[in-house]
Design an enzyme around this catalytic site. Structure first.
Site, PDB file in Angstrom:
ATOM      1  N   ASP A 149       0.820  -1.222   0.000  1.00 32.32           N
ATOM      2  CA  ASP A 149       0.000   0.000   0.000  1.00 32.32           C
ATOM      3  C   ASP A 149       0.854   1.272   0.000  1.00 32.32           C
ATOM      4  O   ASP A 149       0.656   2.177   0.810  1.00 32.32           O
ATOM      5  CB  ASP A 149      -0.955   0.010   1.190  1.00 32.32           C
ATOM      6  CG  ASP A 149      -2.039  -1.035   1.093  1.00 32.32           C
ATOM      7  OD1 ASP A 149      -1.944  -1.900   0.206  1.00 32.32           O
ATOM      8  OD2 ASP A 149      -2.968  -1.017   1.912  1.00 32.32           O
ATOM      9  N   ASP A 192      -0.690  -4.476  -3.729  1.00 34.91           N
ATOM     10  CA  ASP A 192      -1.644  -3.372  -3.917  1.00 34.91           C
ATOM     11  C   ASP A 192      -0.978  -2.021  -3.721  1.00 34.91           C
ATOM     12  O   ASP A 192      -1.533  -1.123  -3.079  1.00 34.91           O
ATOM     13  CB  ASP A 192      -2.815  -3.513  -2.936  1.00 34.91           C
ATOM     14  CG  ASP A 192      -3.508  -4.860  -3.029  1.00 34.91           C
ATOM     15  OD1 ASP A 192      -3.463  -5.475  -4.106  1.00 34.91           O
ATOM     16  OD2 ASP A 192      -4.083  -5.300  -2.009  1.00 34.91           O
TER      17      ASP A 192
END
Length: 337
Positions: A149, A192
């Site tokens: 992230d 991600d």
């Protein structure tokens, strides 16, 4: 908002200099930010000289530019992870880990590194280098370094899936779509590492996937484009690189069912899996997401292996995905660059 931007540009610019070695007006970025009033619409530039600035920053002042002296040697860094405990004994969670939180409009950063040095996602969980929630945000020749992230392109999705999953500074704020432009940037992460709901255009960027030691080494994108939003992520002329084993990384997966990601003329190295994309186990998303590619090259570009729910575009279908169309909006932002 366009009128406000024009008014701001006619005002005298505020210039501040930050230097670790004492040769500037301030030795920390925090000190310089504290001199700027959030309701002041005059354009302001903070020049940041070479150095490692271990500071956790929140930026709410609009019409502000951070100008680094050197993208490799001008580093803003912090080290919070989602699995770390807060003072009350609860876990910090994803959205309270940011090193830099941009909660404003008309912000520009050039020649800087933004880093979260907390460690691998497998150990510390999610760890944001940047939480970006605003409109007309530009990153030019910047480096974003973290693991899981790395960049959150706000706003948050309308609803959380896990209870208390959105604990953080914008948990209850209105969800307002913003436009972000990443130009000539280097972005490093694993799981991600570019995720969120904004309209974001990535041009000539390097997306570096780092090895996690797992069979699946991660996903470059996890878009949560809201239903009905015309654009999510567009990557133009980008390079997908990394140090991962062959065929171990996905280009993206849908954080929410209406995720939109378009790749144009991107080069993909051998670490990209032949199928390219993952549905996160959401078969219902096959009819709502929009993952598309055009002109992909390199060993990771295997169009015949892409799932049937991925769109392969022809060159004559790319007009809607120009930078001007994606970022222009009603005010024509970035249309003339």
């Amino acid at each position: 908002m366009a009128e406000m931007t024009e008014t701001a540009n006619m005002q005298a610019q505020i210039t501040l200099i930050v230097a670790k070695d004492g040769t500037g007006q301030f030795s920390t970025i925090t000190e310089a930010l504290n001199t700027l009033e959030e309701d002041d619409i005059r354009p302001a530039v903070i020049y940041i000289k070479r150095g490692i600035y271990k500071e956790r920053l929140t930026i709410r002042r609009p019409f502000l530019t951070f100008e680094g002296e050197d993208p490799q040697e001008t580093v803003i860094t912090y080290n919070l992870g989602a699995r770390m405990e807060m003072e009350d004994g609860t876990k910090r969670g994803t959205f309270r880990t940011y090193s830099v939180f941009i909660d404003t409009h008309d912000f520009t950063a050039r020649n800087l590194t933004f880093e979260n040095s907390a460690g691998p996602g497998a150990v510390v969980g999610q760890a944001l280098a940047l939480y970006v929630d605003g409109d007309r945000i530009l990153f030019d020749n910047c480096r974003m370094l973290a693991s899981q992230d790395t960049i959150f392109t706000g706003p948050l999705p309308p609803k959380e899936i896990e209870k208390n999953g959105f604990i953080g500074p914008k948990q209850y704020a209105p969800r307002i779509n913003g436009r972000h432009y990443y130009k000539d940037c280097f972005i490093r992460g694993d799981i991600d590492f570019i995720f969120g709901s904004a309209t974001a255009y990535f041009e000539n960027c390097e997306l570096y996937s780092q090895d996690t030691g797992r069979e699946i080494n991660g996903y470059v994108t996890a878009a949560s484009t809201p239903e009905g939003q015309e654009y999510g992520y567009v990557f133009e002329g980008c390079h997908f690189t990394g140090n991962c084993p062959p065929r171990s990384v996905y280009l993206g997966r849908p954080w929410r069912n209406f995720a939109r990601v378009v790749l144009l003329h991107c080069r993909m190295e051998e670490h990209i899996r032949r199928e390219g994309w993952h549905d996160w186990g959401k078969r219902e998303a096959h009819d709502t997401l929009y993952f598309a590619e055009a002109g992909s090259t390199g060993p990771g570009a295997v169009p015949e292996e892409r799932p049937e729910w991925v769109t392969l575009l022809n060159e004559d279908e790319l007009t809607p995905y120009s930078r001007a169309r994606v970022l222009g909006g009603k005010d024509g932002w970035m249309s003339g660059r």
